[in-house]
Enzyme design. Structure first.
Site, mmCIF file in Angstrom:
data_model
loop_
_atom_site.group_PDB
_atom_site.id
_atom_site.type_symbol
_atom_site.label_atom_id
_atom_site.label_comp_id
_atom_site.label_asym_id
_atom_site.label_seq_id
_atom_site.Cartn_x
_atom_site.Cartn_y
_atom_site.Cartn_z
ATOM 1 N N PRO A 214 0.947 -1.395 0.076
ATOM 2 C CA PRO A 214 -0.016 -0.174 -0.182
ATOM 3 C C PRO A 214 0.785 1.406 -0.106
ATOM 4 O O PRO A 214 1.980 1.211 0.634
ATOM 5 C CB PRO A 214 -0.708 -0.107 1.156
ATOM 6 C CG PRO A 214 -0.530 -1.372 1.911
ATOM 7 C CD PRO A 214 0.633 -2.085 1.152
ATOM 8 N N GLY A 215 0.407 2.244 -0.665
ATOM 9 C CA GLY A 215 1.009 3.514 -0.633
ATOM 10 C C GLY A 215 2.209 3.736 -1.473
ATOM 11 O O GLY A 215 3.016 4.896 -1.299
ATOM 12 N N THR A 216 2.588 2.771 -2.277
ATOM 13 C CA THR A 216 3.765 2.990 -3.185
ATOM 14 C C THR A 216 3.329 3.568 -4.597
ATOM 15 O O THR A 216 4.350 3.777 -5.290
ATOM 16 C CB THR A 216 4.421 1.660 -3.605
ATOM 17 O OG1 THR A 216 3.056 0.503 -3.650
ATOM 18 C CG2 THR A 216 5.048 1.027 -2.399
ATOM 19 N N GLU A 434 19.284 4.254 27.168
ATOM 20 C CA GLU A 434 19.549 4.754 25.794
ATOM 21 C C GLU A 434 20.927 5.235 25.612
ATOM 22 O O GLU A 434 21.656 4.890 24.460
ATOM 23 C CB GLU A 434 18.618 6.099 25.694
ATOM 24 C CG GLU A 434 17.248 5.792 25.679
ATOM 25 C CD GLU A 434 16.682 4.541 24.834
ATOM 26 O OE1 GLU A 434 17.311 4.412 23.664
ATOM 27 O OE2 GLU A 434 15.683 3.949 25.088
HETATM 28 P P1 ADP Z 1 -1.418 2.788 -3.485
HETATM 29 O O1 ADP Z 1 -2.611 2.928 -4.448
HETATM 30 O O2 ADP Z 1 -0.238 1.877 -3.905
HETATM 31 O O3 ADP Z 1 -1.838 2.514 -2.490
HETATM 32 P P2 ADP Z 1 -1.522 5.673 -4.115
HETATM 33 O O4 ADP Z 1 -1.183 5.868 -5.425
HETATM 34 O O5 ADP Z 1 -2.741 5.932 -3.666
HETATM 35 O O6 ADP Z 1 -0.833 4.479 -3.434
HETATM 36 O O7 ADP Z 1 -0.316 6.569 -3.376
HETATM 37 C C1 ADP Z 1 -1.024 7.631 -2.441
HETATM 38 C C2 ADP Z 1 -0.307 8.861 -2.396
HETATM 39 O O8 ADP Z 1 1.037 8.773 -2.069
HETATM 40 C C3 ADP Z 1 -0.288 9.492 -3.728
HETATM 41 O O9 ADP Z 1 -1.425 10.204 -3.875
HETATM 42 C C4 ADP Z 1 0.899 10.182 -3.883
HETATM 43 O O10 ADP Z 1 0.656 11.594 -3.219
HETATM 44 C C5 ADP Z 1 1.872 9.697 -2.861
HETATM 45 N N1 ADP Z 1 2.801 8.851 -3.643
HETATM 46 C C6 ADP Z 1 2.894 7.257 -3.675
HETATM 47 N N2 ADP Z 1 3.755 6.941 -4.293
HETATM 48 C C7 ADP Z 1 4.387 8.050 -4.967
HETATM 49 C C8 ADP Z 1 5.446 8.271 -5.903
HETATM 50 N N3 ADP Z 1 6.085 7.210 -6.562
HETATM 51 N N4 ADP Z 1 5.592 9.480 -6.259
HETATM 52 C C9 ADP Z 1 5.060 10.475 -5.844
HETATM 53 N N5 ADP Z 1 4.080 10.313 -4.977
HETATM 54 C C10 ADP Z 1 3.548 9.058 -4.577
HETATM 55 ZN ZN ZN Z 2 16.647 -0.334 24.209
#
Ligand code: ADP
Ligand code: ZN
Ligand code: MG
Length: 615
Positions: A214-216, A434
């Site tokens: 997720p989030g890539t 620490e």
């Molecule tokens: P996924 O669909 O893989 O879960 P998203 O495409 O929804 O991820 O990414 C969420 C947000 O994170 C995007 O709208 C963007 O702002 C940021 N983001 C993620 N990957 C990138 C990337 N490779 N380059 C620039 N922004 C990114």
């Molecule tokens: Zn520790």
């Protein structure tokens, strides 16, 4: 006027007096103003009683009588009056006697409702309320009827997919996933100039699967393709296919593809395809008819359009392993593109993209941020800069500085900042723990340098030592692994050496867990122990690829025993090294702890200066 002995009339009389008083005072002022007739005023003050009325009737002095049936007040117009003002007389209800007398004298009689009576008002209100209720009920019935009808026409009118005619996103907005971008560049060409390919008999791929955590940037990438090719973007999430009613999903798929065909060339994006695309007939809980129907419909639709109809379907998932084989065969989602976490360069690129529309002071080095954030996804990095921007705004600063970015990183990695501990024995113990990590790690060759030590609690942690990975480490050497174990044990070692074995705390449990995992991997995975280069454990697949984290043991009890011995030996060795360092540097550690308790946070420069090492 009214009879005095009737209480009702008394009241009425009172108010009437008040009325005449007001009128007279009004007239008085008028008199003053115009200096005119005092006679009218006098006349007004003369009271006209029921008996007056009777006598006037007898004397044939009356021209006309108007009776208000609601208030039972008669307006008596006298014949010999110059002005038109009638006399007001209260009469009795249903006064036939009076009426017949009036009739006898042939007086003009009218019955006129004033319309202002209270009973009339109440009646009117009641009517209005009733009307209101009826209308409300009617609306309610109509609404429930229409929703019942809606249940019958599901999937048809309720378009759950989104359409964007222009996504406005270009490839330059997507950074850090260069390989995936290159692969997808081709898709843009397909969408833009399909003739080039069909002319030489090439079949344009219909489906493409984006695989990654997720989030890539999978959604972003799909939007960028549509944006670059300047075609409409249809999107739906797999979970939206599945609903309460069997058959809704299938009909949604049909709707989606019908709309897409109307708008070809276009791009259809199906997010979370694993929600519908799981292997059929193998679902937990005895399969899911609804999902299977949806999937079948999806497969049918994908077969149904010709390769050159200009529709390309892109699906995204982080669990390709659970997908039904039929989805992946040629002609459907036969191309798969991996979208993984960005590396150092990638993170820098993503930071640059998201820094573009933010005000950041020039001193901020994005490269340093990229170095500090291994394992961050694109979405994490975007979120990081946003947090920093919010923090900057809250502090009423003009532009984002390194300080806000650092705070944002800390927050994203370790959670929200808590309130500092009060000075106590336990705070001292945490400080030693620490500082122990920091000193042992720094003095063990092969360890990453300390970035900062802090006693400000964050998330679950009560104190934290941050390390900066020196460079993107693709390969890790044996000495680096051992250094990590030693550094992790430095906290517990300090507790033992300073407070004694009986006083050690549970605070080191996370350190110990990580130490054990590392040591086990050294033995069973990396082949770096006396057992030799033997893979004793199957490489667990990354969890996002659907691998499970259980270990596959394929060795004898004898080997298992030896593995345990090796693990223990490694940990014991590192523990000894850590304790030796603590003993040797005890005075410096003591002064570092004092500094830390005083300032709550030690940065790299202060720390290294005190320890006498140069970075
Ligand atoms: P996924 O669909 O893989 O879960 P998203 O495409 O929804 O991820 O990414 C969420 C947000 O994170 C995007 O709208 C963007 O702002 C940021 N983001 C993620 N990957 C990138 C990337 N490779 N380059 C620039 N922004 C990114
Ligand atoms: Zn520790
Ligand atoms: Mg997404």
């Amino acid at each position: 006027m009214f009879k005095k002995n009737s209480p009702v009339r008394k009241k009425a009389k009172k108010s009437n007096k008040l009325l005449t008083l007001i009128i007279s005072s009004l007239l008085c002022s008028q008199t003053v103003a115009i200096g005119g007739s005092a006679f009218a005023q006098q006349n007004q003050n003369n009271e006209f009683s029921y008996s007056d009325l009777l006598s006037k009737i007898q004397e044939e002095q009356i021209e006309r009588i108007e009776i208000d049936p609601e208030t039972n007040i008669a307006r008596v117009y006298l014949k010999d009056r110059e002005d038109d003002n009638p006399e007001m007389v209260k009469i009795f209800n249903d006064n036939r006697d009076l009426i017949s007398k009036i009739r006898e004298q042939d007086i003009d009689l009218a019955v006129q409702s004033s319309g202002a009576s209270t009973s009339a008002i109440i009646g009117g209100l009641q009517l209005a309320l009733l009307l209101f209720l009826i209308i409300g009920l009617f609306l309610l019935i109509r609404k429930s009827a229409s929703s019942a009808a809606g249940a019958m026409s599901f999937g048809k009118s309720k378009a759950k997919f989104q359409m964007e005619s222009e996504t406005g996103i270009e490839f330059k907005d997507v950074a850090g996933i260069e390989e995936a971008k290159e692969e997808l560049q081709e898709v843009v060409t397909f969408l833009k100039t399909p003739d080039k390919f069909t002319a030489i008999g090439a079949r344009i791929p219909r489906g493409l699967l984006l695989i990654g955590p997720p989030g890539t940037g999978k959604t972003l990438l799909a939007k960028a393709i549509a944006g670059e090719a300047e075609v409409p973007f249809f999107s739906i999430s797999g979970s939206e296919f599945v609903e309460m009613f069997v058959g809704v999903g299938a009909s949604r798929v049909r709707d989606l593809f019908r709309k897409a065909k109307e708008n070809a060339p276009c791009l259809v994006f199906i997010d979370e395809i694993d929600a519908v695309g799981r292997q059929r007939g193998s679902g937990y809980g005895g399969g899911n008819d609804e999902r299977e129907q949806t999937l079948n419909q999806l497969l049918t639709e994908m077969d149904g359009f010709e390769g050159n109809s200009g529709i390309i379907v892109i699906a995204a998932t982080n669990r390709p392993d659970v997908l039904d084989g039929a989805l992946l065969r040629p002609g459907r989602f036969d191309r798969q593109v991996i979208v993984d976490y960005p590396d150092l360069q990638g993170r820098l690129g993503i930071l640059e993209v998201h820094a573009e529309n933010k005000k950041i002071v020039p001193e901020v080095d994005l490269k340093t941020i990229a170095q500090r954030t291994p394992g961050f996804s694109g979405a994490d990095l975007a979120n990081l800069l946003n947090e920093a921007a919010i923090l900057t705004a809250r502090r009423r600063k003009e532009a984002i500085t390194t300080e806000e970015i650092d705070l944002a990183i800390d927050r994203v990695i370790a959670g929200m900042e808590g309130t500092p501990l009060v000075d106590s024995k336990s705070k001292r113990l945490i400080a030693y723990h620490e500082v122990g990590h920091a000193v042992v790690a720094t003095l063990t060759p092969g360890h990453d340098p300390v970035e900062k030590i802090t006693l400000i609690p964050r998330g679950q942690a009560r104190g934290l030592t941050w390390f900066t990975p020196d460079e993107e480490q693709g390969l890790v050497s044996r000495s680096q692994l051992f250094a990590r174990i030693t550094g992790l044990l430095g906290g517990r070692a300090a507790e033992e050496m300073i407070f004694g074995e009986d006083e050690v705390t549970t605070g080191a449990s996370n350190d110990i867990e990580r130490v054990t995992n590392l040591a086990r991997q050294i033995v069973t995975k990396f082949g770096m122990s006396n057992l030799g280069p033997m893979a004793l454990e199957e490489d667990a697949q990354p969890v996002f690829l659907g691998g499970d984290s259980s270990h596959n043991r394929e060795y004898s009890q004898d080997i298992a025993y030896k593995i345990d011995l090796q693990i223990r030996a490694i940990i014991a060795q590192c523990h000894e090294n850590a304790k030796a360092i603590i003993t040797e540097y005890r005075p410096i550690i003591d002064s570092l702890v004092d500094m830390l308790i005083e300032t709550e946070t030690l940065d790299r420069t202060t720390f290294e200066k005190a320890l006498g090492v140069k970075s």
